[in-house]
Design a protein around this motif. Structure first.
Motif, short mmCIF file in Angstrom:
data_model
loop_
_atom_site.label_atom_id
_atom_site.label_comp_id
_atom_site.label_asym_id
_atom_site.label_seq_id
_atom_site.Cartn_x
_atom_site.Cartn_y
_atom_site.Cartn_z
N GLY A 56 2.59 -4.68 6.01
CA GLY A 56 1.50 -3.77 5.70
C GLY A 56 0.32 -3.99 6.62
N GLU B 143 9.19 -0.13 -2.90
CA GLU B 143 7.74 -0.06 -3.04
C GLU B 143 7.06 -0.42 -1.71
OE1 GLU B 143 5.73 0.65 -6.02
OE2 GLU B 143 7.67 1.64 -6.34
N THR B 144 5.82 0.02 -1.54
CA THR B 144 5.10 -0.21 -0.29
C THR B 144 3.98 -1.22 -0.48
OG1 THR B 144 3.57 1.63 -0.70
CG2 THR B 144 5.61 2.13 0.50
N VAL B 145 3.47 -1.70 0.66
CA VAL B 145 2.42 -2.72 0.66
C VAL B 145 1.26 -2.26 1.54
CG1 VAL B 145 1.82 -5.07 1.42
CG2 VAL B 145 3.94 -4.66 0.16
N ALA C 218 0.64 2.76 3.22
CA ALA C 218 2.07 2.64 2.85
C ALA C 218 2.95 2.55 4.08
CB ALA C 218 2.48 3.81 1.95
N GLN C 219 2.55 1.70 5.03
CA GLN C 219 3.28 1.60 6.30
C GLN C 219 4.51 0.70 6.22
OE1 GLN C 219 2.21 3.35 9.33
NE2 GLN C 219 1.26 4.41 7.60
N TRP C 220 4.59 -0.15 5.20
CA TRP C 220 5.75 -1.05 5.08
C TRP C 220 6.36 -0.85 3.70
CZ3 TRP C 220 7.17 -5.14 1.85
CH2 TRP C 220 8.28 -5.89 2.28
N THR C 221 7.67 -0.71 3.69
CA THR C 221 8.43 -0.52 2.46
C THR C 221 9.38 -1.69 2.27
OG1 THR C 221 8.32 1.89 2.73
CG2 THR C 221 9.98 1.03 1.21
#
Length: 387
Positions: free
Chosen positions: A309, A261-263, A267-270
């Motif tokens: 994120g 999931e992203t933060v 959605a730059q960090w998974t």
């Protein structure tokens, strides 16, 4: 307001210490405290009276309204406005006993022909190579003489600004200082106020500065900072500048982000695995730079942890590690995280993560962030979640 969602702490004892250190380094020159941009974000309404109580008798600001504010705060000493005056502002200069900057030939002509109730004290800004503001160094002697002949002006001071004082070996430093020295030799009568050095020049070029300078313009150094970070791991002998400003924010939410999931926006960090994430009540609306997204760390319970994120307007998120980790288990809503302080991350760290300078980070601190002024050391966030 130590329990506010986000708050800045300004250590007034460290501010007084820095005044002492800078005054000692500057001797025989006096300090001219630069208080522009709300005292570099530290709060001029508290900082200016404190500096006056500490014995500072000369001040500089960028704009006229900043100078008027100082007078309204009861500041009695010399106040120099660094921006050029306009003709409709001259009455305010004389009414508030301000010193004007002569930054160009048109400004010099305007002052020489003005009709004023009293002569206006003026400092000639000499362009020795910065090419931002100032009379060309080859023209200064002529205008110094002409202004001395004008009844509307009291030509009292002269100054320049070094473009590369934060790079001591840059050849432009020698060029500018030589040009300024040449100018000083041509001025009759001699100026009553000569100033060249800022904090960086005082720290790195002290042996090359004019020996008869009357003032050092101290800006960021008052707040314990220079453009060049001090070496780490060296004990403070009592003669080092000490950072005045720290910034903390409250944890307002914690949750587990599943693997994949992203933060945050874009959605730059998974999450590479199930990750406990804390949401802090601070964002770029408070002055924390969005440009630090993907690079910044905070200190929480004595541990440095990465932001994840994008930084939002009012919020940012922090990776606490595995949901079963000691930090994740210990962290709860109401705890405080340090965005920067003397123990780290530092203001220099935040500037580096944001590809900017510490001046900008301090000046961007938003008015909505409460400032808490104190002499006593703050309690460690690592100990009990307060600062």
């Amino acid at each position: 307001m130590p329990n506010a969602a986000v708050h800045a702490t300004i250590r007034t004892d460290r501010l007084r210490h820095n005044v002492h250190v800078l005054r000692t380094r500057a001797r025989p020159s006096a300090l001219m405290a630069v208080l522009k941009a709300d005292a570099y974000g530290h709060g001029v309404r508290t900082v200016a009276p404190l500096l006056q109580e500490a014995g500072v008798q000369a001040f500089a600001v960028a704009r006229l309204h900043e100078a008027i504010t100082l007078r309204q705060l009861g500041i009695e000493g010399l106040i120099l406005v660094l921006a050029p005056p306009t003709s409709d502002e001259l009455s305010a200069y004389t009414a508030h006993r301000l010193h004007a900057s002569v930054t160009s030939v048109p400004v010099a002509r305007m002052l020489a022909t003005a009709t004023l109730d009293a002569p206006l004290p003026a400092h000639l800004n000499v362009d020795t190579g910065m090419h931002r503001l100032g009379l060309n160094y080859t023209d200064v002697s002529t205008w110094w003489t002409r202004l001395h002949q004008a009844s509307s002006v009291e030509a009292t001071g002269i100054y320049t600004h070094l473009a590369t004082a934060d790079t001591p070996d840059h050849p432009l430093n020698a060029t500018q200082l030589e040009r300024f020295a040449d100018v000083l030799r041509t001025l009759h009568p001699a100026p009553a106020a000569v100033h060249v050095a800022n904090t960086d020049a005082l720290s790195h070029l002290s042996t090359r500065l004019p020996p008869d300078a009357h003032y050092v313009r101290a800006g960021l150094g008052l707040y314990g900072l220079t453009s060049i970070p001090a070496p780490t791991g060296i004990a403070d002998s009592g003669h080092a500048l000490r950072p005045v400003l720290s910034l903390s924010a409250r944890v307002i939410h914690t949750h587990t982000v599943p693997e994949g999931e992203t933060v945050s926006y874009g959605a730059q960090w998974t999450a590479p695995r199930a990750t406990q994430v804390a949401t802090l009540s601070i964002g770029y609306g408070d002055g924390y730079p969005r440009a630090a997204s993907g690079h910044a760390h905070v200190r929480l319970h004595g541990t440095l942890r990465p932001m994840v994120g994008r930084v939002c307007m009012d919020l940012c998120m922090v990776d606490l590690g595995s949901p079963t980790s000691a930090l994740a288990q210990r962290t709860s809503v109401g705890d405080r995280a340090v965005l920067f302080d003397a123990a780290g991350p530092t203001l220099h760290d935040v500037a580096r993560w944001s590809d900017t300078i510490p001046y900008e980070i301090a000046c961007q601190l938003a008015p909505r962030v409460p400032r808490h002024y104190c002499d006593a050391p703050a309690t460690s966030v690592a100990d009990n979640g307060t600062i």
